[in-house]
Every structure is written in structure tokens, then in C-alpha cells.
Scaffold this motif. Structure first.
Motif, PDB file in Angstrom:
ATOM      1  N   TYR A  56       0.831  -1.206   0.000  1.00 10.70           N
ATOM      2  CA  TYR A  56       0.000   0.000   0.000  1.00 10.70           C
ATOM      3  C   TYR A  56       0.867   1.258   0.000  1.00 10.70           C
ATOM      4  N   ALA A  57       1.763   1.352   0.972  1.00 10.46           N
ATOM      5  CA  ALA A  57       2.592   2.549   1.071  1.00 10.46           C
ATOM      6  C   ALA A  57       3.547   2.659  -0.113  1.00 10.46           C
ATOM      7  N   ALA A  58       4.081   1.511  -0.553  1.00 12.65           N
ATOM      8  CA  ALA A  58       4.987   1.528  -1.699  1.00 12.65           C
ATOM      9  C   ALA A  58       4.282   2.058  -2.939  1.00 12.65           C
ATOM     10  N   VAL A  59       3.079   1.549  -3.206  1.00  8.78           N
ATOM     11  CA  VAL A  59       2.304   2.006  -4.367  1.00  8.78           C
ATOM     12  C   VAL A  59       1.931   3.472  -4.211  1.00  8.78           C
ATOM     13  N   GLN A  60       1.525   3.868  -2.998  1.00  9.36           N
ATOM     14  CA  GLN A  60       1.088   5.243  -2.768  1.00  9.36           C
ATOM     15  C   GLN A  60       2.216   6.242  -3.018  1.00  9.36           C
ATOM     16  N   PHE A  61       3.364   6.032  -2.398  1.00 16.46           N
ATOM     17  CA  PHE A  61       4.482   6.954  -2.584  1.00 16.46           C
ATOM     18  C   PHE A  61       5.019   6.899  -4.017  1.00 16.46           C
ATOM     19  N   PHE A  62       5.121   5.681  -4.561  1.00 15.48           N
ATOM     20  CA  PHE A  62       5.646   5.483  -5.905  1.00 15.48           C
ATOM     21  C   PHE A  62       4.780   6.188  -6.943  1.00 15.48           C
ATOM     22  N   THR A  63       3.456   5.969  -6.878  1.00  9.55           N
ATOM     23  CA  THR A  63       2.575   6.583  -7.870  1.00  9.55           C
ATOM     24  C   THR A  63       2.458   8.089  -7.660  1.00  9.55           C
ATOM     25  N   PHE A  64       2.580   8.564  -6.406  1.00 11.67           N
ATOM     26  CA  PHE A  64       2.572  10.006  -6.179  1.00 11.67           C
ATOM     27  C   PHE A  64       3.715  10.675  -6.932  1.00 11.67           C
ATOM     28  N   GLU A  65       4.907  10.085  -6.844  1.00  9.29           N
ATOM     29  CA  GLU A  65       6.056  10.655  -7.542  1.00  9.29           C
ATOM     30  C   GLU A  65       5.825  10.645  -9.051  1.00  9.29           C
ATOM     31  N   ILE A  66       5.243   9.565  -9.572  1.00  4.61           N
ATOM     32  CA  ILE A  66       4.983   9.452 -11.016  1.00  4.61           C
ATOM     33  C   ILE A  66       3.918  10.458 -11.451  1.00  4.61           C
ATOM     34  N   TYR A  67       2.787  10.500 -10.706  1.00  2.00           N
ATOM     35  CA  TYR A  67       1.714  11.430 -11.061  1.00  2.00           C
ATOM     36  C   TYR A  67       2.184  12.875 -10.957  1.00  2.00           C
ATOM     37  N   LYS A  68       2.950  13.176  -9.915  1.00  2.00           N
ATOM     38  CA  LYS A  68       3.433  14.546  -9.723  1.00  2.00           C
ATOM     39  C   LYS A  68       4.344  14.974 -10.878  1.00  2.00           C
ATOM     40  N   LYS A  69       5.238  14.078 -11.279  1.00  2.00           N
ATOM     41  CA  LYS A  69       6.154  14.384 -12.381  1.00  2.00           C
ATOM     42  C   LYS A  69       5.386  14.532 -13.700  1.00  2.00           C
ATOM     43  N   TYR A  70       4.426  13.639 -13.925  1.00  2.00           N
ATOM     44  CA  TYR A  70       3.654  13.692 -15.176  1.00  2.00           C
ATOM     45  C   TYR A  70       2.874  15.002 -15.266  1.00  2.00           C
ATOM     46  N   LEU A  71       2.197  15.367 -14.176  1.00  2.00           N
ATOM     47  CA  LEU A  71       1.407  16.595 -14.180  1.00  2.00           C
ATOM     48  C   LEU A  71       2.293  17.829 -14.304  1.00  2.00           C
ATOM     49  N   ARG A  72       3.446  17.807 -13.630  1.00  2.00           N
ATOM     50  CA  ARG A  72       4.353  18.950 -13.693  1.00  2.00           C
ATOM     51  C   ARG A  72       4.934  19.110 -15.094  1.00  2.00           C
ATOM     52  N   ASP A  73       5.327  17.986 -15.705  1.00  2.00           N
ATOM     53  CA  ASP A  73       5.942  18.038 -17.037  1.00  2.00           C
ATOM     54  C   ASP A  73       4.948  18.437 -18.121  1.00  2.00           C
ATOM     55  N   ASN A  74       3.675  18.083 -17.937  1.00  2.00           N
ATOM     56  CA  ASN A  74       2.689  18.323 -18.986  1.00  2.00           C
ATOM     57  C   ASN A  74       1.826  19.557 -18.762  1.00  2.00           C
ATOM     58  N   PHE A  75       1.688  19.978 -17.494  1.00  2.00           N
ATOM     59  CA  PHE A  75       0.786  21.089 -17.212  1.00  2.00           C
ATOM     60  C   PHE A  75       1.441  22.219 -16.412  1.00  2.00           C
ATOM     61  N   GLY A  76       2.713  22.073 -16.108  1.00  2.00           N
ATOM     62  CA  GLY A  76       3.394  23.109 -15.354  1.00  2.00           C
ATOM     63  C   GLY A  76       3.400  22.823 -13.861  1.00  2.00           C
TER      64      GLY A  76
END
Length: 318
Positions: free
Chosen positions: A77-97
Motif C-alpha cells: 500500500y505505502a509503496a504504491v502510494q508513494f511510488f505513484t505520487f512521484e509518477i503522477y506529480k512528475k507527469y502533471l508537472r511536465d505536462n501542465f506546469g
């Protein structure tokens, strides 16, 4: 650093951080579940009297009942949560600022992903934590899953739920309020920590920061403080849905609680009608603050420390 290697290290750091934080507050977690669901043996207790009575009735090990299932669940649970947060954060930052709102969205998305992937183990952990076994003047009092050896109780619980409560779908009872609650909780959980982290490093760099390789990092006391504040904020908004989730998860354990299996809104309404706001929808909130603040503090601190030890960037610009 190799991208796949960095992802693996993030996954491991998140899982270990989750295990550390949940173990640190396991006794308070069990008291919270017993209070939320009005366990007949502990329904008149408060936080500290509940801890005392658990030790007296079930010995010290009773404080950690259900923690084995918790550890099985919490690493992924925690591994997926932290891991996907980093991925989602990077994706949103790279594509939307670098919009701060996207951190909220990334946190909510990470929480939803983690809940969906590990929910049955959360249900099992709640059932084990709600179970009681202790000796009294009238003999041994037992409720729940104590006919099986300890090592088989997780599997016994899963098998009983599938066979007796409606098949595989029964393993997801209470997931709707869990998903509804995780959106504000996980979103605020990550967002407020990131914002507190940026704020203290910007305004109190000499007090709260430490430099390494010309980058500014939070020191350990500041990580604990920011994590604790993030936990308090996020829990305040989502708690009634957490109560509904627990009541639905535990509804099939006793005949008198089956009425809580009908859905999220009926469970919230019934809880309010029977017990009100303070003793119903927010029952156990005091212990929740006591557990949530150190839990989130330890979780984020351990995560950032492990990431640093694995060579991953946790500076304020990350």
C-alpha cells in the motif's frame, strides 16, 4: 541514475516507510477500530483506558492484534502510494506546469491507486483487530478468528468472507467510502506536507534545513513536524468516511451490525441517528489525532531519510 532503478528505490522507500509508521502507532490503531465500531467489550472506554484494558484483558500482545495483516498490507500500500505520487506529480508537472493544485491531484490519485490494489488486506486487518480473546471469571471470551493458528488467520478470514458473505466481491465491502475518503485524505496528506516543506525551507532555512551538495533538505525534526501537521489536516476532513468504512467492513461479524452493510450513505445516516456526531461520525477522533500525527510524521520522515540513503533527491526543488 537509471530510471527503472530510481523507480524501484522509490517503491522500496515507500513500503519501508509505511511499515515503520504503522508499527509505531499499531496500539492506537487497534483502539481506534474498537471505538469506531463500538466493540461490546470496549465501547465504554476512552483512548488511554482502552489501551489499559487491552493489556489487562488480552496481554501486551493484544495491542498489536491485526498488525501482522497490517504489515502484509502496508508495504504494498505505502509503496504504491508513494511510488505513484512521484509518477503522477512528475507527469502533471511536465505536462501542465508546476501548479500547486496538481500536487493535490497527484496525492489523491496515488491514494486511489493504493486503495484499489490492497483493499482486501485492509478488510482482513480490520476483522483481526476487532476480534477479541481474553480470560474472564466466566471462562475465555472469544470473538472472531481464533479457531485458526495465528499464521493461518489471514487466509482463514479471506476464505470465510468469500464462502459466507457473497464471494470475491465481499472482500471489497466498504471500499466505496474508502475511495471517497482517500481523495481528500491522500490529496491533502501529500499536498500539505509538500507545502509545509517548501514553506519552512524558504522562511526558516537555518533552523529547519541542512545542506548537502549545494541542495537544501529538511532536517529530521522538521520532517517530523511537517509530517505531523499534514496528518492532522488530512484526517480532519475525511474522518466520517473512515468511520463508515470500518462499520461496513465489520458489519458481518455480529448479527446486530449487519444493518451497516447497506451502503455508504445509509451507514452514515444510521451512525448519526444512533450515536450522533461526536460519539458516532467522529467517534475515536481523539485517538485518531494521537495516531495520525506521529504516523504521518514517521511515514514522511522515514520515506525521505530512506530516499536520501538510497541516493534519491529529496531537496526542496524535487
Amino acid at each position: 541514475m537509471d530510471k527503472n532503478n530510481a523507480h524501484l528505490k522509490t517503491f522500496i522507500a515507500g513500503g519501508l516507510a509505511g511499515m515503520a509508521s504503522k508499527t509505531a502507532v499499531a496500539p492506537l490503531d487497534r483502539v481506534k477500530i474498537l471505538l469506531q465500531a463500538h466493540n461490546e467489550h470496549y465501547k465504554h472506554n476512552g483512548v488511554f483506558s482502552g489501551l489499559k484494558d487491552i493489556v489487562q484483558r488480552e496481554k501486551f500482545s493484544g495491542l498489536y492484534r491485526g498488525n501482522g495483516a497490517q504489515m502484509v498490507r502496508v508495504f504494498p500500500y505505502a509503496a504504491v502510494q508513494f511510488f505513484t505520487f512521484e509518477i503522477y506529480k512528475k507527469y502533471l508537472r511536465d505536462n501542465f506546469g508546476n501548479n500547486q493544485l496538481f500536487k493535490l491531484c497527484a496525492g489523491s490519485g496515488a491514494g486511489i491507486t493504493a486503495v484499489i490494489m490492497t483493499y482486501p488486506l485492509d478488510l482482513v486487518r480490520a476483522r483481526l483487530s476487532f476480534s477479541v480473546e481474553f480470560s474472564s471469571t466466566n471462562g475465555t471470551v472469544t470473538t472472531g478468528l481464533f479457531s485458526s493458528p495465528p499464521g493461518l488467520r489471514i487466509w482463514t478470514c479471506i476464505r470465510n468472507i468469500i464462502h459466507n458473505e457473497g464471494g470475491l466481491s465481499a472482500l471489497y465491502r466498504g471500499m466505496t467510502p474508502a475511495l471517497m475518503g482517500i481523495v481528500p485524505y491522500s490529496g491533502l496528506y501529500f499536498y500539505t506536507f509538500e507545502e509545509f516543506k517548501i514553506f519552512v525551507l524558504k522562511h526558516l532555512p537555518h533552523l529547519c534545513g541542512t545542506r548537502k551538495d549545494d541542495k537544501l533538505f529538511l532536517n529530521i525534526p522538521s520532517k517530523l513536524l511537517c509530517g505531523g501537521l499534514a496528518g492532522a489536516v488530512s484526517q480532519s476532513f475525511s474522518y466520517p468516511l473512515d468511520v463508515a468504512r470500518r462499520r461496513m467492513q465489520l458489519s458481518m461479524m455480529q448479527p446486530e451490525t449487519v444493518k451497516y452493510s447497506k451502503g455508504v450513505l445509509p451507514t452514515l445516516i444510521l451512525t448519526y441517528k444512533e450515536h450522533g456526531i461526536v460519539n458516532g461520525l467522529y467517534r475515536g477522533m481523539s485517538v485518531n489525532y494521537l495516531r495520525a500525527i506521529p504516523m504521518v510524521a514517521v511515514s514522511f520522515s522515514a520515506y525521505e531519510i530512506i530516499k536520501q540513503s538510497l541516493g534519491l533527491d529529496t531537496s526542496v526543488n524535487a
